[in-house]
Motif scaffolding. Sequence first.
Motif, PDB file in Angstrom:
ATOM      1  N   MET A  92       0.842  -1.185   0.000  1.00  0.00           N
ATOM      2  CA  MET A  92       0.000   0.000   0.000  1.00  0.00           C
ATOM      3  C   MET A  92       0.887   1.248   0.000  1.00  0.00           C
ATOM      4  SD  MET A  92      -2.771   1.336   2.867  1.00  0.00           S
ATOM      5  CE  MET A  92      -3.268  -0.342   3.256  1.00  0.00           C
ATOM      6  N   LYS A  93       0.695   2.089  -1.003  1.00  0.00           N
ATOM      7  CA  LYS A  93       1.419   3.353  -1.054  1.00  0.00           C
ATOM      8  C   LYS A  93       0.444   4.481  -0.763  1.00  0.00           C
ATOM      9  CE  LYS A  93       4.134   6.362  -4.097  1.00  0.00           C
ATOM     10  NZ  LYS A  93       4.700   6.543  -5.472  1.00  0.00           N
ATOM     11  N   ILE A  94       0.786   5.336   0.188  1.00  0.00           N
ATOM     12  CA  ILE A  94      -0.095   6.422   0.602  1.00  0.00           C
ATOM     13  C   ILE A  94       0.555   7.751   0.235  1.00  0.00           C
ATOM     14  CG2 ILE A  94      -1.209   7.547   2.569  1.00  0.00           C
ATOM     15  CD1 ILE A  94      -1.120   4.783   3.972  1.00  0.00           C
ATOM     16  N   THR A  95      -0.183   8.583  -0.494  1.00  0.00           N
ATOM     17  CA  THR A  95       0.305   9.907  -0.876  1.00  0.00           C
ATOM     18  C   THR A  95      -0.655  10.958  -0.341  1.00  0.00           C
ATOM     19  OG1 THR A  95       1.263   9.036  -2.917  1.00  0.00           O
ATOM     20  CG2 THR A  95       0.967  11.421  -2.775  1.00  0.00           C
ATOM     21  N   PHE A  96      -0.130  11.889   0.438  1.00  0.00           N
ATOM     22  CA  PHE A  96      -0.960  12.951   0.988  1.00  0.00           C
ATOM     23  C   PHE A  96      -1.034  14.097  -0.020  1.00  0.00           C
ATOM     24  CE2 PHE A  96      -1.759  11.122   4.992  1.00  0.00           C
ATOM     25  CZ  PHE A  96      -0.633  10.391   5.327  1.00  0.00           C
ATOM     26  N   ILE A  97      -2.165  14.185  -0.697  1.00  0.00           N
ATOM     27  CA  ILE A  97      -2.388  15.254  -1.668  1.00  0.00           C
ATOM     28  C   ILE A  97      -2.685  16.563  -0.945  1.00  0.00           C
ATOM     29  CG2 ILE A  97      -3.785  15.994  -3.635  1.00  0.00           C
ATOM     30  CD1 ILE A  97      -2.054  13.518  -4.176  1.00  0.00           C
ATOM     31  N   GLY A  98      -3.457  16.490   0.128  1.00  0.00           N
ATOM     32  CA  GLY A  98      -3.787  17.667   0.922  1.00  0.00           C
ATOM     33  C   GLY A  98      -3.902  17.312   2.383  1.00  0.00           C
ATOM     34  N   THR A  99      -3.375  18.172   3.253  1.00  0.00           N
ATOM     35  CA  THR A  99      -3.377  17.881   4.694  1.00  0.00           C
ATOM     36  C   THR A  99      -3.884  19.043   5.537  1.00  0.00           C
ATOM     37  OG1 THR A  99      -1.068  18.615   4.874  1.00  0.00           O
ATOM     38  CG2 THR A  99      -1.450  16.262   4.509  1.00  0.00           C
ATOM     39  N   SER A 100      -4.297  20.137   4.883  1.00  0.00           N
ATOM     40  CA  SER A 100      -4.819  21.258   5.650  1.00  0.00           C
ATOM     41  C   SER A 100      -6.251  20.958   6.090  1.00  0.00           C
ATOM     42  CB  SER A 100      -4.777  22.544   4.818  1.00  0.00           C
ATOM     43  OG  SER A 100      -5.075  23.669   5.620  1.00  0.00           O
ATOM     44  N   HIS A 101      -6.777  21.776   6.976  1.00  0.00           N
ATOM     45  CA  HIS A 101      -8.137  21.540   7.473  1.00  0.00           C
ATOM     46  C   HIS A 101      -8.901  22.854   7.484  1.00  0.00           C
ATOM     47  CE1 HIS A 101      -7.202  23.402  11.396  1.00  0.00           C
ATOM     48  NE2 HIS A 101      -6.007  22.887  11.191  1.00  0.00           N
ATOM     49  N   GLY A 102     -10.195  22.779   7.200  1.00  0.00           N
ATOM     50  CA  GLY A 102     -11.040  23.959   7.236  1.00  0.00           C
ATOM     51  C   GLY A 102     -10.852  24.833   6.004  1.00  0.00           C
ATOM     52  N   VAL A 103      -9.676  25.388   5.839  1.00  0.00           N
ATOM     53  CA  VAL A 103      -9.345  26.212   4.665  1.00  0.00           C
ATOM     54  C   VAL A 103      -7.953  25.806   4.187  1.00  0.00           C
ATOM     55  CG1 VAL A 103     -10.767  28.189   5.331  1.00  0.00           C
ATOM     56  CG2 VAL A 103      -8.419  28.036   6.133  1.00  0.00           C
ATOM     57  N   PRO A 104      -7.678  25.952   2.898  1.00  0.00           N
ATOM     58  CA  PRO A 104      -6.339  25.605   2.411  1.00  0.00           C
ATOM     59  C   PRO A 104      -5.300  26.600   2.908  1.00  0.00           C
ATOM     60  CG  PRO A 104      -7.626  26.608   0.664  1.00  0.00           C
ATOM     61  CD  PRO A 104      -8.557  26.405   1.808  1.00  0.00           C
ATOM     62  N   ALA A 105      -4.062  26.164   2.978  1.00  0.00           N
ATOM     63  CA  ALA A 105      -2.947  27.033   3.333  1.00  0.00           C
ATOM     64  C   ALA A 105      -2.155  27.343   2.068  1.00  0.00           C
ATOM     65  CB  ALA A 105      -2.061  26.350   4.375  1.00  0.00           C
ATOM     66  N   ALA A 106      -1.234  28.286   2.178  1.00  0.00           N
ATOM     67  CA  ALA A 106      -0.448  28.679   1.003  1.00  0.00           C
ATOM     68  C   ALA A 106       0.373  27.525   0.455  1.00  0.00           C
ATOM     69  CB  ALA A 106       0.465  29.851   1.364  1.00  0.00           C
ATOM     70  N   ASP A 107       0.722  26.582   1.316  1.00  0.00           N
ATOM     71  CA  ASP A 107       1.608  25.498   0.895  1.00  0.00           C
ATOM     72  C   ASP A 107       0.952  24.120   0.969  1.00  0.00           C
ATOM     73  OD1 ASP A 107       1.398  25.496   3.623  1.00  0.00           O
ATOM     74  OD2 ASP A 107       3.531  25.127   4.002  1.00  0.00           O
ATOM     75  N   ARG A 108      -0.366  24.060   1.135  1.00  0.00           N
ATOM     76  CA  ARG A 108      -1.004  22.745   1.158  1.00  0.00           C
ATOM     77  C   ARG A 108      -2.505  22.847   0.898  1.00  0.00           C
ATOM     78  NH1 ARG A 108      -1.591  20.702   7.373  1.00  0.00           N
ATOM     79  NH2 ARG A 108      -1.997  22.716   8.361  1.00  0.00           N
ATOM     80  N   TYR A 109      -3.029  21.820   0.229  1.00  0.00           N
ATOM     81  CA  TYR A 109      -4.452  21.707  -0.032  1.00  0.00           C
ATOM     82  C   TYR A 109      -5.179  21.181   1.204  1.00  0.00           C
ATOM     83  CZ  TYR A 109      -3.349  21.909  -5.074  1.00  0.00           C
ATOM     84  OH  TYR A 109      -2.922  22.273  -6.316  1.00  0.00           O
ATOM     85  N   CYS A 110      -6.512  21.200   1.120  1.00  0.00           N
ATOM     86  CA  CYS A 110      -7.318  20.574   2.167  1.00  0.00           C
ATOM     87  C   CYS A 110      -7.303  19.050   1.998  1.00  0.00           C
ATOM     88  CB  CYS A 110      -8.743  21.112   2.119  1.00  0.00           C
ATOM     89  SG  CYS A 110      -8.888  22.825   2.690  1.00  0.00           S
ATOM     90  N   SER A 111      -7.973  18.372   2.894  1.00  0.00           N
ATOM     91  CA  SER A 111      -7.838  16.933   3.079  1.00  0.00           C
ATOM     92  C   SER A 111      -8.102  16.107   1.813  1.00  0.00           C
ATOM     93  CB  SER A 111      -8.788  16.480   4.189  1.00  0.00           C
ATOM     94  OG  SER A 111      -8.623  15.112   4.450  1.00  0.00           O
ATOM     95  N   CYS A 112      -7.088  15.342   1.416  1.00  0.00           N
ATOM     96  CA  CYS A 112      -7.209  14.446   0.264  1.00  0.00           C
ATOM     97  C   CYS A 112      -6.027  13.485   0.292  1.00  0.00           C
ATOM     98  CB  CYS A 112      -7.216  15.248  -1.033  1.00  0.00           C
ATOM     99  SG  CYS A 112      -7.429  14.255  -2.528  1.00  0.00           S
ATOM    100  N   THR A 113      -6.314  12.201   0.262  1.00  0.00           N
ATOM    101  CA  THR A 113      -5.267  11.181   0.329  1.00  0.00           C
ATOM    102  C   THR A 113      -5.441  10.185  -0.814  1.00  0.00           C
ATOM    103  OG1 THR A 113      -5.233  11.373   2.747  1.00  0.00           O
ATOM    104  CG2 THR A 113      -4.192   9.431   1.780  1.00  0.00           C
TER     105      THR A 113
END
Length: 207
Positions: A1-22
């Motif tokens: 199983m390979k896991i890639t974190f596409i987005g790890t921010s919560h509530g609102v996106p940050a300048a350097d990361r998307y919201c939740s998506c794996t």
Amino acid sequence: MKITFIGTSHGVPAADRYCSCTMIESGNSVYFIDGGAPMIDELLRHGRHPDEVRAVFNTHVHGDHTAGLYHFADLVDWYYKKSSVDMYIADQPYIDALKNLIKAGNPHTSLSPDRLRFHLNDPAVAYEDENIKVEFILTKHILEPYHSYSILVSEGDKKVLFSGDFSQHLERADVPSLISEEELDSFYKTLEKINKNLLNIAEENKI
């Protein structure tokens, strides 16, 4: 199983990361947990194709977990005609709204139930194919009549729990009991914060 974190921010996106998506890769297939990021764009950037996506699993229907679902489902519907995807969504009103949104953009859509299959998350019914097994565990981030879930993904004897979101400050004590009852290979949430809040809850309730 390979896991890639596409987005790890919560509530609102940050300048350097998307919201939740794996993105999960197992066998020759791809799976997503939540779509708070432009998931189909990132899928292609990671060298995978929409035809390889077998299923999408949603922890709850807040926008930071669903923003990319429409674009993905819409493209599967009208463009990627060989794609065949199961989409597990936390609540029926969101499924209805998503279908209507796709129809609003393309009045002639067939919304083929053979290729784009919508399901309600059900703790009693797990998803399973030759690669992975997925189980839905109710949390109390959202209260009835709507729902929120943690998602347990198993590949052989490997188990990974994706928390979704819990109640604020864990005030409803909704961390799944299996994190202490079962041997997990990984658990994606801030454990230090969880442990601290659990201690506070226990102290306040004299547990």
